[in-house]
Design a protein around this motif. Structure first.
Motif, PDB file in Angstrom:
ATOM      1  N   ASP A   1       0.854  -1.194   0.000  1.00 24.22           N
ATOM      2  CA  ASP A   1       0.000   0.000   0.000  1.00 24.22           C
ATOM      3  C   ASP A   1       0.882   1.233   0.000  1.00 24.22           C
ATOM      4  N   TYR A   2       0.475   2.228  -0.752  1.00 22.00           N
ATOM      5  CA  TYR A   2       1.107   3.551  -0.673  1.00 22.00           C
ATOM      6  C   TYR A   2       0.062   4.518  -0.132  1.00 22.00           C
ATOM      7  N   ARG A   3       0.524   5.440   0.718  1.00 23.73           N
ATOM      8  CA  ARG A   3      -0.383   6.497   1.203  1.00 23.73           C
ATOM      9  C   ARG A   3      -0.062   7.750   0.398  1.00 23.73           C
ATOM     10  N   LEU A   4      -1.084   8.319  -0.180  1.00 25.18           N
ATOM     11  CA  LEU A   4      -0.873   9.546  -0.950  1.00 25.18           C
ATOM     12  C   LEU A   4      -2.026  10.493  -0.654  1.00 25.18           C
ATOM     13  N   GLU A   5      -1.700  11.632  -0.072  1.00 29.96           N
ATOM     14  CA  GLU A   5      -2.704  12.652   0.274  1.00 29.96           C
ATOM     15  C   GLU A   5      -3.915  12.032   0.974  1.00 29.96           C
TER      16      GLU A   5
ATOM     17  N   THR B   1      -5.240   5.595   0.397  1.00 28.41           N
ATOM     18  CA  THR B   1      -4.385   4.411   0.298  1.00 28.41           C
ATOM     19  C   THR B   1      -4.494   3.827  -1.106  1.00 28.41           C
ATOM     20  N   ILE B   2      -3.349   3.643  -1.727  1.00 29.05           N
ATOM     21  CA  ILE B   2      -3.318   3.003  -3.047  1.00 29.05           C
ATOM     22  C   ILE B   2      -2.776   1.600  -2.852  1.00 29.05           C
ATOM     23  N   LYS B   3      -3.566   0.587  -3.228  1.00 29.32           N
ATOM     24  CA  LYS B   3      -3.074  -0.789  -3.178  1.00 29.32           C
ATOM     25  C   LYS B   3      -2.327  -1.065  -4.483  1.00 29.32           C
ATOM     26  N   ALA B   4      -1.041  -0.746  -4.500  1.00 35.38           N
ATOM     27  CA  ALA B   4      -0.253  -0.902  -5.727  1.00 35.38           C
ATOM     28  C   ALA B   4      -0.083  -2.385  -6.064  1.00 35.38           C
ATOM     29  N   VAL B   5       0.049  -3.209  -5.015  1.00 31.77           N
ATOM     30  CA  VAL B   5       0.079  -4.672  -5.171  1.00 31.77           C
ATOM     31  C   VAL B   5      -0.934  -5.221  -4.178  1.00 31.77           C
TER      32      VAL B   5
ATOM     33  N   GLY C   1       0.706  -5.447 -18.395  1.00 29.15           N
ATOM     34  CA  GLY C   1      -0.306  -4.678 -17.658  1.00 29.15           C
ATOM     35  C   GLY C   1      -0.194  -3.202 -17.970  1.00 29.15           C
ATOM     36  N   HIS C   2      -1.324  -2.512 -17.805  1.00 31.14           N
ATOM     37  CA  HIS C   2      -1.371  -1.085 -18.112  1.00 31.14           C
ATOM     38  C   HIS C   2      -0.472  -0.283 -17.183  1.00 31.14           C
ATOM     39  N   SER C   3      -0.165   0.923 -17.617  1.00 26.93           N
ATOM     40  CA  SER C   3       0.606   1.852 -16.796  1.00 26.93           C
ATOM     41  C   SER C   3      -0.106   2.056 -15.456  1.00 26.93           C
ATOM     42  N   GLY C   4       0.643   1.959 -14.375  1.00 29.72           N
ATOM     43  CA  GLY C   4       0.073   2.162 -13.039  1.00 29.72           C
ATOM     44  C   GLY C   4      -0.553   0.923 -12.433  1.00 29.72           C
ATOM     45  N   SER C   5      -0.439  -0.237 -13.113  1.00 26.47           N
ATOM     46  CA  SER C   5      -1.092  -1.444 -12.590  1.00 26.47           C
ATOM     47  C   SER C   5      -0.280  -2.123 -11.487  1.00 26.47           C
ATOM     48  N   GLY C   6       0.964  -1.681 -11.260  1.00 29.78           N
ATOM     49  CA  GLY C   6       1.728  -2.216 -10.122  1.00 29.78           C
ATOM     50  C   GLY C   6       2.917  -3.069 -10.492  1.00 29.78           C
ATOM     51  N   LYS C   7       3.309  -3.080 -11.759  1.00 27.07           N
ATOM     52  CA  LYS C   7       4.363  -3.983 -12.218  1.00 27.07           C
ATOM     53  C   LYS C   7       5.729  -3.663 -11.596  1.00 27.07           C
ATOM     54  N   THR C   8       6.099  -2.390 -11.614  1.00 31.99           N
ATOM     55  CA  THR C   8       7.393  -2.011 -11.040  1.00 31.99           C
ATOM     56  C   THR C   8       7.397  -2.270  -9.535  1.00 31.99           C
ATOM     57  N   THR C   9       6.275  -1.959  -8.883  1.00 32.12           N
ATOM     58  CA  THR C   9       6.181  -2.208  -7.443  1.00 32.12           C
ATOM     59  C   THR C   9       6.386  -3.693  -7.162  1.00 32.12           C
ATOM     60  N   LEU C  10       5.767  -4.547  -7.974  1.00 40.58           N
ATOM     61  CA  LEU C  10       5.917  -5.991  -7.771  1.00 40.58           C
ATOM     62  C   LEU C  10       7.380  -6.420  -7.948  1.00 40.58           C
TER      63      LEU C  10
ATOM     64  N   PHE D   1      16.583  -1.896 -14.646  1.00 43.86           N
ATOM     65  CA  PHE D   1      15.556  -0.961 -14.181  1.00 43.86           C
ATOM     66  C   PHE D   1      14.836  -0.303 -15.348  1.00 43.86           C
ATOM     67  N   GLN D   2      13.623   0.199 -15.035  1.00 44.89           N
ATOM     68  CA  GLN D   2      12.790   0.824 -16.066  1.00 44.89           C
ATOM     69  C   GLN D   2      13.426   2.117 -16.575  1.00 44.89           C
ATOM     70  N   PHE D   3      14.008   2.886 -15.663  1.00 45.13           N
ATOM     71  CA  PHE D   3      14.557   4.175 -16.066  1.00 45.13           C
ATOM     72  C   PHE D   3      16.079   4.152 -15.923  1.00 45.13           C
TER      73      PHE D   3
ATOM     74  N   THR E   1       6.932  -5.995 -19.523  1.00 40.57           N
ATOM     75  CA  THR E   1       7.016  -5.425 -20.870  1.00 40.57           C
ATOM     76  C   THR E   1       5.663  -4.997 -21.418  1.00 40.57           C
ATOM     77  N   HIS E   2       5.684  -3.992 -22.260  1.00 36.62           N
ATOM     78  CA  HIS E   2       4.501  -3.638 -23.041  1.00 36.62           C
ATOM     79  C   HIS E   2       4.615  -4.190 -24.461  1.00 36.62           C
ATOM     80  N   SER E   3       5.749  -4.840 -24.743  1.00 41.09           N
ATOM     81  CA  SER E   3       5.971  -5.328 -26.102  1.00 41.09           C
ATOM     82  C   SER E   3       5.309  -6.685 -26.281  1.00 41.09           C
TER      83      SER E   3
HETATM   84  N1  LIG Z   1       6.342   5.814  -3.999  1.00 46.28           N
HETATM   85  C1  LIG Z   1       5.041   5.867  -4.306  1.00 46.28           C
HETATM   86  N2  LIG Z   1       4.179   6.596  -3.546  1.00 46.28           N
HETATM   87  C2  LIG Z   1       2.865   6.615  -3.840  1.00 46.28           C
HETATM   88  N3  LIG Z   1       2.306   5.924  -4.863  1.00 46.28           N
HETATM   89  C3  LIG Z   1       3.117   5.187  -5.636  1.00 46.28           C
HETATM   90  C4  LIG Z   1       4.525   5.114  -5.411  1.00 46.28           C
HETATM   91  N4  LIG Z   1       5.081   4.304  -6.343  1.00 46.28           N
HETATM   92  C5  LIG Z   1       4.059   3.894  -7.128  1.00 46.28           C
HETATM   93  N5  LIG Z   1       2.884   4.420  -6.712  1.00 46.28           N
HETATM   94  C6  LIG Z   1       1.559   4.149  -7.282  1.00 46.28           C
HETATM   95  O1  LIG Z   1       1.363   2.737  -7.284  1.00 46.28           O
HETATM   96  C7  LIG Z   1       0.712   2.327  -8.474  1.00 46.28           C
HETATM   97  C8  LIG Z   1       1.571   1.292  -9.190  1.00 46.28           C
HETATM   98  O2  LIG Z   1       2.763   1.927  -9.674  1.00 46.28           O
HETATM   99  P1  LIG Z   1       3.871   1.127 -10.500  1.00 46.28           P
HETATM  100  O3  LIG Z   1       5.031   2.028 -10.680  1.00 46.28           O
HETATM  101  O4  LIG Z   1       4.124  -0.173  -9.815  1.00 46.28           O
HETATM  102  O5  LIG Z   1       3.109   0.868 -11.878  1.00 46.28           O
HETATM  103  P2  LIG Z   1       3.630   0.199 -13.255  1.00 46.28           P
HETATM  104  O6  LIG Z   1       2.687  -0.924 -13.557  1.00 46.28           O
HETATM  105  O7  LIG Z   1       5.065  -0.109 -13.154  1.00 46.28           O
HETATM  106  O8  LIG Z   1       3.379   1.378 -14.312  1.00 46.28           O
HETATM  107  P3  LIG Z   1       4.221   1.773 -15.643  1.00 46.28           P
HETATM  108  O9  LIG Z   1       3.827   0.762 -16.709  1.00 46.28           O
HETATM  109  O10 LIG Z   1       3.716   3.133 -15.962  1.00 46.28           O
HETATM  110  O11 LIG Z   1       5.665   1.740 -15.312  1.00 46.28           O
HETATM  111  C9  LIG Z   1       0.437   3.599  -9.275  1.00 46.28           C
HETATM  112  O12 LIG Z   1      -0.892   4.009  -8.982  1.00 46.28           O
HETATM  113  C10 LIG Z   1       1.433   4.590  -8.732  1.00 46.28           C
HETATM  114  O13 LIG Z   1       0.962   5.901  -8.836  1.00 46.28           O
END
Ligand SMILES: Nc1ncnc2c1ncn2[C@@H]1O[C@H](COP(=O)(O)OP(=O)(O)OP(=O)(O)O)[C@@H](O)[C@H]1O
Ligand SMILES: [Mg+2]
Length: 228
Positions: free
Chosen positions: A10-14, A17-21, A38-47, A89-91, A199-201
Motif C-alpha cells: 500500500d502507498y499512502r498519498l494525500e 491508500t493506493i493498493k499498488a500490489v 499490464g497497463h501503466s500504473g497497474s503495479g508492475k514495477t512495485t511488484l 531498471f525501467q529508467f 514489458t509492453h511489447s
Molecule cells: N512511492 C510511491 N508513492 C505513492 N504511490 C506510488 C509510489 N510508487 C508507485 N505508486 C503508485 O502505485 C501504483 C503502481 O505503480 P507502478 O510504478 O508499480 O506501476 P507500473 O505498472 O510499473 O506502471 P508503468 O507501466 O507506468 O511503469 C500507481 O498508482 C502509482 O501511482
C-alpha cells in the motif's frame, strides 16, 4: 526459486491508500522465462521491487529459495541480492560519473576483489550488446537505447540466477529488441537463468513461456497464454 504469498503493498498519498500490489500469490521455478504485462500504473514495477527486496511489503512474504527475505538482516539481504539477482531498471540507472566499463563492473565491486577476468568479461558483454567501441564513454554520451544495452550487460556480469527486468527493451527499435530477447533466451537456456520481464511489447511477451497480467495490483495468468 521464488514464492510470493499474500503479497500486498500500500502507498499512502494525500490521505488515500493506493493498493499498488493487492494480495498476490504465485511461484516461479528456477529457469522460468516469463513476462508480466499490464497497463501503466497497474503495479508492475512495485511488484518487481518487492520480489527483489528493494521495497518492504505491507503484508505477505517473498521467499527466495525458501528464505523469507525480510527475515534477513540488511547485510544479508544485500548479500543475497548481490549473489542471486540483478535488475534491469525501467529508467536510466547508470552511474553518470563512471564510464561504460566501470558501470558494467559495478556488481563485481561488492565483496570479491575485481580481477582481470572481470574486465575481460565486461568487454565480452559489451561486444554482445553491440557496443565494443563505447567502453570509455560516459552515460551522457550515449543514446537512450545504448544506455539500456549497457544496463543489460551489467545485469549479466555476475551470472545471476534471477534477472528482474523492467521494460528492458522500452527504448529499443524492433531489430535491437529482438537481439536482446535472443540474448535473454540464450542466458536462460545455457545458464538456466530465471527471467521475469515486465514489458509492453507483445512481440517480446509472445516469446516467453508464461505470461501474467497485472490489473489494478492483482496478478492473473493470461487465459490463453497469448498476450494481446
Ligand atoms: N512511492 C510511491 N508513492 C505513492 N504511490 C506510488 C509510489 N510508487 C508507485 N505508486 C503508485 O502505485 C501504483 C503502481 O505503480 P507502478 O510504478 O508499480 O506501476 P507500473 O505498472 O510499473 O506502471 P508503468 O507501466 O507506468 O511503469 C500507481 O498508482 C502509482 O501511482
Ligand atoms: Mg513501471
Amino acid at each position: 526459486m521464488i514464492e510470493v504469498v499474500n503479497l500486498e503493498k500500500d502507498y499512502r498519498l494525500e490521505g488515500e491508500t493506493i493498493k499498488a500490489v493487492d494480495n498476490i500469490n504465485f511461484k516461479v521455478d528456477q529457469g522460468e522465462f516469463m513476462a508480466i504485462l499490464g497497463h501503466s500504473g497497474s503495479g508492475k514495477t512495485t511488484l518487481l521491487n518487492l520480489l527483489g527486496g528493494l521495497t518492504r511489503p505491507t503484508h505477505g512474504t517473498v521467499k527466495i529459495e525458501g528464505q523469507d527475505i525480510w527475515d534477513l538482516s540488511d547485510n544479508q539481504l544485500s548479500e543475497m541480492r548481490n549473489e542471486k539477482m540483478n535488475f534491469i531498471f525501467q529508467f536510466a540507472s547508470l552511474i553518470p560519473t563512471l564510464n561504460v566499463i566501470d558501470n558494467i563492473l559495478l556488481p563485481t565491486a561488492f565483496g570479491k576483489k575485481r580481477e582481470r577476468k572481470h574486465y575481460d568479461h565486461a568487454m565480452e558483454l559489451l561486444g554482445i550488446v553491440g557496443l565494443t567501441e563505447k567502453g570509455q564513454a560516459y552515460p551522457a554520451q550515449l543514446s537512450g537505447g545504448q544506455q539500456r544495452r549497457v544496463a543489460i550487460a551489467r545485469a549479466f556480469i555476475n551470472a545471476p540466477k534471477i534477472i528482474l527486468a523492467d521494460e528492458p527493451t522500452g527504448d529499443l527499435d524492433e531489430k535491437t529488441e529482438q537481439e536482446m530477447v535472443n540474448l535473454f533466451r540464450k542466458m536462460n537456456q545455457e545458464e538456466n537463468t530465471t527471467f521475469i520481464i515486465v514489458t509492453h511489447s507483445s512481440s517480446l511477451a509472445a516469446q516467453t513461456d508464461r505470461q501474467m497480467r497485472m490489473t489494478s495490483g492483482r496478478l492473473e495468468a493470461e487465459p490463453n497464454g497469448c498476450p494481446q
